[in-house]
Design an enzyme around this catalytic site. Sequence first.
Site, mmCIF file in Angstrom:
data_model
loop_
_atom_site.group_PDB
_atom_site.id
_atom_site.type_symbol
_atom_site.label_atom_id
_atom_site.label_comp_id
_atom_site.label_asym_id
_atom_site.label_seq_id
_atom_site.Cartn_x
_atom_site.Cartn_y
_atom_site.Cartn_z
ATOM 1 N N SER A 1 0.827 -1.316 0.018
ATOM 2 C CA SER A 1 0.209 0.053 0.171
ATOM 3 C C SER A 1 0.756 1.265 -0.072
ATOM 4 O O SER A 1 1.900 1.344 0.654
ATOM 5 C CB SER A 1 -0.812 -0.015 1.218
ATOM 6 O OG SER A 1 -1.384 1.335 1.535
ATOM 7 N N TYR B 1 -2.257 -0.367 10.192
ATOM 8 C CA TYR B 1 -2.474 -1.089 8.748
ATOM 9 C C TYR B 1 -1.104 -0.721 7.955
ATOM 10 O O TYR B 1 -0.639 -1.632 7.301
ATOM 11 C CB TYR B 1 -3.615 -0.507 8.038
ATOM 12 C CG TYR B 1 -3.756 -0.674 6.592
ATOM 13 C CD1 TYR B 1 -4.082 -1.912 6.443
ATOM 14 C CD2 TYR B 1 -3.230 0.298 5.726
ATOM 15 C CE1 TYR B 1 -4.088 -2.319 4.941
ATOM 16 C CE2 TYR B 1 -3.329 -0.063 4.557
ATOM 17 C CZ TYR B 1 -3.777 -1.384 3.907
ATOM 18 O OH TYR B 1 -3.934 -1.715 2.591
HETATM 19 N N1 LIG Z 1 -8.347 -1.035 -2.463
HETATM 20 C C1 LIG Z 1 -7.298 -0.229 -2.265
HETATM 21 O O1 LIG Z 1 -7.322 1.138 -2.361
HETATM 22 C C2 LIG Z 1 -6.024 -0.677 -1.594
HETATM 23 C C3 LIG Z 1 -4.978 0.127 -1.592
HETATM 24 C C4 LIG Z 1 -3.799 -0.258 -1.119
HETATM 25 C C5 LIG Z 1 -3.552 -1.537 -0.728
HETATM 26 N N2 LIG Z 1 -4.679 -2.297 -0.930
HETATM 27 C C6 LIG Z 1 -4.403 -3.743 -0.540
HETATM 28 O O2 LIG Z 1 -4.945 -4.706 -1.474
HETATM 29 C C7 LIG Z 1 -5.499 -5.815 -0.884
HETATM 30 C C8 LIG Z 1 -6.939 -6.179 -1.462
HETATM 31 O O3 LIG Z 1 -7.706 -5.002 -1.196
HETATM 32 P P1 LIG Z 1 -9.205 -4.682 -1.274
HETATM 33 O O4 LIG Z 1 -9.312 -3.244 -1.485
HETATM 34 O O5 LIG Z 1 -9.491 -5.679 -2.534
HETATM 35 O O6 LIG Z 1 -9.883 -5.332 -0.009
HETATM 36 P P2 LIG Z 1 -10.787 -6.141 0.326
HETATM 37 O O7 LIG Z 1 -11.261 -5.957 1.824
HETATM 38 O O8 LIG Z 1 -12.204 -6.123 -0.639
HETATM 39 O O9 LIG Z 1 -10.240 -7.639 0.068
HETATM 40 C C9 LIG Z 1 -9.629 -8.292 0.869
HETATM 41 C C10 LIG Z 1 -10.121 -9.949 1.139
HETATM 42 O O10 LIG Z 1 -9.373 -10.470 1.972
HETATM 43 C C11 LIG Z 1 -10.299 -11.179 2.782
HETATM 44 N N3 LIG Z 1 -9.754 -11.520 4.014
HETATM 45 C C12 LIG Z 1 -9.749 -10.724 5.072
HETATM 46 N N4 LIG Z 1 -8.930 -11.208 6.147
HETATM 47 C C13 LIG Z 1 -8.895 -12.527 5.949
HETATM 48 C C14 LIG Z 1 -8.028 -13.779 6.562
HETATM 49 N N5 LIG Z 1 -7.835 -13.526 7.758
HETATM 50 N N6 LIG Z 1 -7.861 -14.792 5.983
HETATM 51 C C15 LIG Z 1 -8.580 -15.095 4.134
HETATM 52 N N7 LIG Z 1 -9.090 -13.912 3.816
HETATM 53 C C16 LIG Z 1 -9.170 -12.726 4.404
HETATM 54 C C17 LIG Z 1 -11.609 -10.415 2.879
HETATM 55 O O11 LIG Z 1 -12.813 -11.238 3.184
HETATM 56 C C18 LIG Z 1 -11.531 -9.844 1.360
HETATM 57 O O12 LIG Z 1 -12.499 -10.744 0.695
HETATM 58 C C19 LIG Z 1 -5.409 -5.599 0.457
HETATM 59 O O13 LIG Z 1 -4.191 -6.322 0.753
HETATM 60 C C20 LIG Z 1 -5.338 -4.169 0.616
HETATM 61 O O14 LIG Z 1 -4.548 -3.993 1.979
HETATM 62 C C21 LIG Z 1 -5.926 -2.067 -1.367
#
Ligand SMILES: NC(=O)c1ccc[n+]([C@@H]2O[C@H](COP(=O)([O-])OP(=O)(O)OC[C@H]3O[C@@H](n4cnc5c(N)ncnc54)[C@H](O)[C@@H]3O)[C@@H](O)[C@H]2O)c1
Length: 323
Positions: free
Chosen positions: A133, A157
Site C-alpha cells: 500500500s 495498517y
Molecule cells: N483498495 C485499495 O485502495 C487498496 C490500496 C492499497 C492496498 N490495498 C491492498 O490490496 C488488497 C486487496 O484490497 P481490497 O480493497 O480488494 O480489499 P477487500 O477487503 O475487498 O479484499 C480483501 C479480502 O481479503 C479477505 N480476508 C480478510 N481477512 C482474511 C483472512 N484472515 N483470511 C482470509 N481472507 C481474508 C476479505 O474477506 C476480502 O475478501 C489488500 O491487501 C489491501 O490491503 C488495497
Amino acid sequence: MTARRKQFLVTGGAGFIGSHLVDRLLAQNPARVVVIDNFDEFYDPQIKRANIAAHLNNQAYRLVEADIRDYAALKQIFSEQHFDAIIHLAAKAGVRPSVSDPRTYTEVNINGTMNLLDLAERNGIKKFIFGSSSSVYGPAAIPPFKEDAPLAPISPYAATKASGELLAHTYSHLYGMQIVCLRFFTVYGARQRPDLAIHKFARLISSRSPIQVYGDGGAERDFTYINDILQGVLAAIEYDSTPFEIINLGESQTITVNRMIELLEEALGQKAIIEYRSPQPGDMPRTHADISKARALLGYQPATPIEAGIKKFAEWFKRGAKS
Ligand SMILES: NC(=O)c1ccc[n+]([C@@H]2O[C@H](COP(=O)([O-])OP(=O)(O)OC[C@H]3O[C@@H](n4cnc5c(N)ncnc54)[C@H](O)[C@@H]3O)[C@@H](O)[C@H]2O)c1
C-alpha cells in the site's frame, strides 16, 4: 501437445481487487485459480459472495473458505495442489479501523503473510506477489513518492504492510523466491469496497445524506482505476528479471478530495452536502505515485484518468452496484 494449465493461488480473491483479478485470470485460458478467503466481516460478506458468484460456475475455479491465520488449514491446501504463483491480497484493509484494532491487523496482515511465505517456500513455489500500500510512505514523503524513499508508516495498517514487504524481502533473499511487492494507490472502480471514499460518498450523495470530509478537503489522493491496477498485477505475475522488487501502482495524477467530490457530483447528477471535520489520525495528507519504475519494469501504462474513471464508477453504482 496442449500447454499445462497454470495454477494461481489468489488470497482475498472474493474482495474488490481480488475478484477482479480472478475474472482476468480465468479469462486467460488455460489458467486455474484457487481462492482462499474467509469472507471477513470488515464489510458485508454478501457483497463478496456476489463478487464471486460467476466464478463458482467455472470448472477452473476452486474456492477455499479459510483464514490465512490458520496455518493447518493452509498447509492442507498446499499439500493438495501446486501453485505456479501466489497473489497475496487477503488482508484487513482500511487505515482508520486499524487504529482501534491494531492486534487483529497484525495477526492477519503480518502472521497471515508469514504463513503464506513459509508454505510457499516449503512447497517450492517461487513466485509471490504481495499487495502492499501507498500508506507505507507516511506523511513526510516527498511527492511523487519513489519506491526507495524512507518509510514512516503512521497507522497500524500501514505498519503491517511495511512489515509484509520486509518479510517478503527476507524470503526472496533466503530462498531465491521471485517476489514483487506492489504498492497500490487508492484503488476504485466497480465493486470498490463500500468503506472507501468514492463509494461511501456516492452512497451518501445519492440518498441526500451529508458526507463527512476529514480535514478541509485539500488532502490529495492518487486515485487508481481498477483496470490499471490489474494491468500492473498481471504484468508483475509475468515479471522475472530480478528476484525482488517493490513497485508503485498509481495513476500519478493526484487530485484533492474536494475535486473528487465535484467529479462525483457531476457523474451522479446530484450535489453533495459536505460537513468538514477534524483530520483523522493515521490519514495521509497526500499520496502521489512516481510510476517510472512500473513503466520501466512492467510496461505499466495507466489508461484511465480520474475524470473518466469516476464516470465509469458512477455508471456501475447507478446500475445498483452489481457485477
Ligand atoms: N483498495 C485499495 O485502495 C487498496 C490500496 C492499497 C492496498 N490495498 C491492498 O490490496 C488488497 C486487496 O484490497 P481490497 O480493497 O480488494 O480489499 P477487500 O477487503 O475487498 O479484499 C480483501 C479480502 O481479503 C479477505 N480476508 C480478510 N481477512 C482474511 C483472512 N484472515 N483470511 C482470509 N481472507 C481474508 C476479505 O474477506 C476480502 O475478501 C489488500 O491487501 C489491501 O490491503 C488495497
